[in-house]
Design an enzyme around this catalytic site. Structure first.
Site, PDB file in Angstrom:
ATOM      1  N   ALA A   1       0.798  -1.245   0.000  1.00 22.28           N
ATOM      2  CA  ALA A   1       0.000   0.000   0.000  1.00 22.28           C
ATOM      3  C   ALA A   1       0.820   1.279   0.000  1.00 22.28           C
ATOM      4  CB  ALA A   1      -0.885   0.008   1.257  1.00 22.28           C
TER       5      ALA A   1
ATOM      6  N   GLY B   1       3.394   3.479  -5.511  1.00 21.62           N
ATOM      7  CA  GLY B   1       2.877   3.031  -6.798  1.00 21.62           C
ATOM      8  C   GLY B   1       1.385   2.795  -6.815  1.00 21.62           C
ATOM      9  N   TYR B   2       1.006   1.694  -7.468  1.00 21.35           N
ATOM     10  CA  TYR B   2      -0.419   1.408  -7.660  1.00 21.35           C
ATOM     11  C   TYR B   2      -1.158   1.159  -6.345  1.00 21.35           C
ATOM     12  CZ  TYR B   2      -0.407   1.271 -12.762  1.00 21.35           C
ATOM     13  OH  TYR B   2      -0.368   1.626 -14.093  1.00 21.35           O
TER      14      TYR B   2
ATOM     15  N   ASP C   1       6.265  -7.987   6.705  1.00 21.11           N
ATOM     16  CA  ASP C   1       6.312  -8.858   5.532  1.00 21.11           C
ATOM     17  C   ASP C   1       4.916  -9.456   5.260  1.00 21.11           C
ATOM     18  OD1 ASP C   1       6.891 -10.640   3.570  1.00 21.11           O
ATOM     19  OD2 ASP C   1       8.143 -11.963   4.810  1.00 21.11           O
TER      20      ASP C   1
ATOM     21  N   LEU D   1       1.320  -6.168  -4.629  1.00 20.82           N
ATOM     22  CA  LEU D   1       2.664  -6.418  -4.129  1.00 20.82           C
ATOM     23  C   LEU D   1       3.657  -6.525  -5.288  1.00 20.82           C
ATOM     24  CD1 LEU D   1       3.159  -7.049  -1.079  1.00 20.82           C
ATOM     25  CD2 LEU D   1       3.500  -9.392  -1.780  1.00 20.82           C
TER      26      LEU D   1
ATOM     27  N   TYR E   1       0.313  -7.018 -15.436  1.00 23.48           N
ATOM     28  CA  TYR E   1       0.714  -6.295 -16.647  1.00 23.48           C
ATOM     29  C   TYR E   1       0.765  -7.290 -17.789  1.00 23.48           C
ATOM     30  CZ  TYR E   1       3.286  -3.347 -19.883  1.00 23.48           C
ATOM     31  OH  TYR E   1       3.653  -2.619 -20.988  1.00 23.48           O
TER      32      TYR E   1
ATOM     33  N   TYR F   1       8.491  -9.986 -20.454  1.00 17.80           N
ATOM     34  CA  TYR F   1       7.437  -9.854 -19.449  1.00 17.80           C
ATOM     35  C   TYR F   1       6.430 -11.003 -19.563  1.00 17.80           C
ATOM     36  CZ  TYR F   1       4.954  -7.764 -15.674  1.00 17.80           C
ATOM     37  OH  TYR F   1       4.392  -7.582 -14.435  1.00 17.80           O
TER      38      TYR F   1
ATOM     39  N   LYS G   1       2.382 -13.999 -13.268  1.00 18.66           N
ATOM     40  CA  LYS G   1       1.140 -13.242 -13.473  1.00 18.66           C
ATOM     41  C   LYS G   1       0.024 -14.157 -13.992  1.00 18.66           C
ATOM     42  CE  LYS G   1       2.411  -9.104 -12.136  1.00 18.66           C
ATOM     43  NZ  LYS G   1       1.881  -8.575 -10.876  1.00 18.66           N
TER      44      LYS G   1
ATOM     45  N   VAL H   1       5.855   4.509 -14.301  1.00 25.90           N
ATOM     46  CA  VAL H   1       7.169   4.568 -13.656  1.00 25.90           C
ATOM     47  C   VAL H   1       6.981   4.300 -12.169  1.00 25.90           C
ATOM     48  CG1 VAL H   1       9.216   5.976 -13.305  1.00 25.90           C
ATOM     49  CG2 VAL H   1       7.763   6.379 -15.306  1.00 25.90           C
TER      50      VAL H   1
HETATM   51  P1  NAD Z   1       5.857  -0.609  -6.179  1.00 23.97           P
HETATM   52  O1  NAD Z   1       7.270  -1.090  -6.116  1.00 23.97           O
HETATM   53  O2  NAD Z   1       5.619   0.849  -6.326  1.00 23.97           O
HETATM   54  O3  NAD Z   1       5.045  -1.083  -4.865  1.00 23.97           O
HETATM   55  C1  NAD Z   1       5.204  -2.339  -4.294  1.00 23.97           C
HETATM   56  C2  NAD Z   1       4.573  -2.367  -2.921  1.00 23.97           C
HETATM   57  O4  NAD Z   1       4.760  -3.678  -2.382  1.00 23.97           O
HETATM   58  C3  NAD Z   1       5.213  -1.396  -1.900  1.00 23.97           C
HETATM   59  O5  NAD Z   1       4.221  -0.864  -1.054  1.00 23.97           O
HETATM   60  C4  NAD Z   1       6.132  -2.310  -1.081  1.00 23.97           C
HETATM   61  O6  NAD Z   1       6.381  -1.843   0.244  1.00 23.97           O
HETATM   62  C5  NAD Z   1       5.273  -3.560  -1.047  1.00 23.97           C
HETATM   63  N1  NAD Z   1       6.030  -4.774  -0.728  1.00 23.97           N
HETATM   64  C6  NAD Z   1       7.047  -5.364  -1.387  1.00 23.97           C
HETATM   65  N2  NAD Z   1       7.427  -6.484  -0.753  1.00 23.97           N
HETATM   66  C7  NAD Z   1       6.630  -6.621   0.333  1.00 23.97           C
HETATM   67  C8  NAD Z   1       6.511  -7.571   1.390  1.00 23.97           C
HETATM   68  N3  NAD Z   1       7.284  -8.664   1.437  1.00 23.97           N
HETATM   69  N4  NAD Z   1       5.581  -7.358   2.344  1.00 23.97           N
HETATM   70  C9  NAD Z   1       4.785  -6.266   2.337  1.00 23.97           C
HETATM   71  N5  NAD Z   1       4.823  -5.333   1.338  1.00 23.97           N
HETATM   72  C10 NAD Z   1       5.735  -5.514   0.364  1.00 23.97           C
HETATM   73  O7  NAD Z   1       5.178  -1.483  -7.311  1.00 23.97           O
HETATM   74  P2  NAD Z   1       4.035  -1.195  -8.408  1.00 23.97           P
HETATM   75  O8  NAD Z   1       4.730  -0.963  -9.709  1.00 23.97           O
HETATM   76  O9  NAD Z   1       3.014  -0.236  -7.912  1.00 23.97           O
HETATM   77  O10 NAD Z   1       3.422  -2.650  -8.532  1.00 23.97           O
HETATM   78  C11 NAD Z   1       2.266  -3.060  -7.840  1.00 23.97           C
HETATM   79  C12 NAD Z   1       1.573  -4.143  -8.642  1.00 23.97           C
HETATM   80  O11 NAD Z   1       1.132  -3.578  -9.888  1.00 23.97           O
HETATM   81  C13 NAD Z   1       2.492  -5.322  -8.999  1.00 23.97           C
HETATM   82  O12 NAD Z   1       1.780  -6.517  -8.937  1.00 23.97           O
HETATM   83  C14 NAD Z   1       2.881  -5.012 -10.429  1.00 23.97           C
HETATM   84  O13 NAD Z   1       3.230  -6.173 -11.171  1.00 23.97           O
HETATM   85  C15 NAD Z   1       1.583  -4.397 -10.944  1.00 23.97           C
HETATM   86  N6  NAD Z   1       1.755  -3.587 -12.161  1.00 23.97           N
HETATM   87  C16 NAD Z   1       2.727  -2.645 -12.231  1.00 23.97           C
HETATM   88  C17 NAD Z   1       2.880  -1.937 -13.419  1.00 23.97           C
HETATM   89  C18 NAD Z   1       3.950  -0.886 -13.562  1.00 23.97           C
HETATM   90  O14 NAD Z   1       4.235  -0.454 -14.682  1.00 23.97           O
HETATM   91  N7  NAD Z   1       4.522  -0.423 -12.486  1.00 23.97           N
HETATM   92  C19 NAD Z   1       2.015  -2.159 -14.506  1.00 23.97           C
HETATM   93  C20 NAD Z   1       0.995  -3.088 -14.371  1.00 23.97           C
HETATM   94  C21 NAD Z   1       0.868  -3.819 -13.190  1.00 23.97           C
END
Ligand code: NAD
Length: 394
Positions: A49, A52-53, A111, A139, A225, A235, A244, A272
């Site tokens: 949380a 990012g997303y 975690d 995550l 993704y 990917y 995925k 990004v």
């Molecule tokens: P991000 O790196 O911004 O966020 C990841 C989050 O996961 C952070 O809050 C981090 O603290 C948490 N995290 C990581 N390991 C953890 C653990 N062991 N325990 C608790 N929290 C943990 O990533 P994002 O790019 O926002 O990706 C989020 C999801 O969206 C992923 O599944 C990713 O594949 C998907 N996604 C991302 C994109 C992209 O371009 N960034 C595109 C489509 C889908």
């Protein structure tokens, strides 16, 4: 008190600016307050949380929909002379502004894969009398200690069966170089599925169900993704794609075992984030995508994507858009207007042309903003307290 400037090591930024992170969270919150939701989940649990997303999801749930939110993320705390992770500052900014609005916010920095974390979240929900009606799994992690076997799995970003030869971009030097990645071993594929696949998502749902902390009509979303031909070899057709695809399998199982709309995988656009910039080819593709989508007036970041998800896909509940039962928020990225443009410039991308043909500056700025740098309201020459986010934060 310390002056904090970005410290870049390879693909990552190893520090973060407390007030810069807090102001960015505040900007998203202000935008979220201008959004009206048709369907308002009451209690939302976001796994991942803090950035990012996941952060966008938590902010929109709370500040557009008045939801009580529970957020789980993995953070580095500040230490003498060393800033915390960006997510640590984001969590505090979110908590402080949520409290000010009278919104319930519980944050667990632990975690997400561990059984103890699930127990702690369950205990907090029970103590507050909350039942989850939306769980969002966002995550992005490089490793997972399996809670049942005690085995440490590490995910890899590799192709499957054949080596992957491509160009990639160093966003700091602007150099476009050729890389070749060998195909993953069977063990590496399995490990990547163990980390980024759906098993832990399902563990969360089953643990909450067992504790009777899901509402009867709860929904759960996991983010994925799919991408286009340019990114497929690394990917969707690579190790991470296998993980995925496992989310799709688990979503179908949750629907079978709970109810027909219980679980959806949401395909989001490339943006990004800390996670995405670590993937080979993605920075080059992302910078080209940013220029193309901006010029067509279609560009979206995490916040805009999740805003559109919550406002256009939830009249009553999150409904699928495609035959694979997924929700497709990557529709604009994959539109022919966007992909034709990228395919046209792709062969000409090299170190000489990259600054003109892509939005390299925009990509760098978006990357730095994740860590709180480049915010127009911050004086980066001014020393800040690494242990709090209050400096100038209103
Ligand atoms: P991000 O790196 O911004 O966020 C990841 C989050 O996961 C952070 O809050 C981090 O603290 C948490 N995290 C990581 N390991 C953890 C653990 N062991 N325990 C608790 N929290 C943990 O990533 P994002 O790019 O926002 O990706 C989020 C999801 O969206 C992923 O599944 C990713 O594949 C998907 N996604 C991302 C994109 C992209 O371009 N960034 C595109 C489509 C889908």
């Amino acid at each position: 008190m310390h002056v904090i400037q970005p410290k870049i090591r390879g693909l990552i930024c190893v520090n973060a600016h407390p007030s810069g992170c807090a102001f960015t969270v505040q900007d998203w919150i202000r935008s979220a307050q201008g959004i009206t939701l048709d369907k308002k989940p009451q209690t939302v649990l976001v796994i991942g949380a803090s950035t990012g997303y996941g952060l966008a999801t938590r902010i929109i749930s709370a500040f557009s929909g008045n939801a009580a939110t529970y957020g789980v993320s993995f953070e580095k705390s500040p230490r003498a002379g060393k800033p915390a992770s960006a997510g640590w500052y984001n969590n505090r900014a979110f908590g402080s502004l949520a409290r000010r609005e009278g919104l319930h916010a519980t944050t667990m920095e632990a975690d997400a894969f561990a059984d103890t974390t699930k127990h702690d979240v369950i205990a907090a929900l029970a103590a507050n009398g909350h039942k989850v009606d939306l769980l969002v799994y966002s995550l992005a992690s490089p490793a997972r200690m399996h809670p049942r076997t005690g085995k440490l799995h590490r995910s890899v970003l590799k192709p499957i069966d054949t080596p992957f030869k491509a160009r990639t971009l160093d966003i700091w030097t602007g150099e476009v170089s050729r890389i070749e990645l060998p195909p993953a071993t069977e063990q590496e594929i399995e490990d990547t599925i163990a980390v980024m696949g759906g098993e832990d998502w399902r563990f969360w749902i089953d643990a909450l169900a067992e504790a009777r902390l899901l509402t009867p009509d709860f929904q759960t979303l996991a983010y994925t993704y799919l991408g286009s031909e340019i990114t497929w070899p690394i990917y969707w057709h690579g190790t991470i794609g296998r993980a995925k695809a496992d989310l799709d399998r688990v979503a179908a199982n949750i629907r079978r075992d709970y109810h027909a709309d219980a679980a959806r995988v949401v395909a989001l656009k490339a943006v990004v984030t800390q996670a995405s910039t670590a993937i080979p080819v993605v920075p080059l593709y992302g910078a080209a995508l940013m220029k193309t989508m901006t010029s067509l007036g279609l560009e979206e970041g995490c916040f805009e994507q999740i805003g559109r998800l919550f406002t256009t896909r939830t009249k009553t509940r999150f409904q699928p858009d495609d035959d694979a039962d997924r929700i497709r928020m990557d529709d604009l990225e994959l539109s022919s207007a966007v992909q034709d443009n990228i395919n046209e410039i792709w062969p000409s991308l090299n170190t000489r042309t990259v600054a003109d043909l892509t939005d390299l500056d925009g990509f760098r700025a978006a990357f730095l903003r994740i860590f709180g740098f480049g915010h127009p309201r911050i004086d980066y020459e001014k020393p800040v307290n690494l242990f709090q986010i209050s400096d100038g934060f209103r």
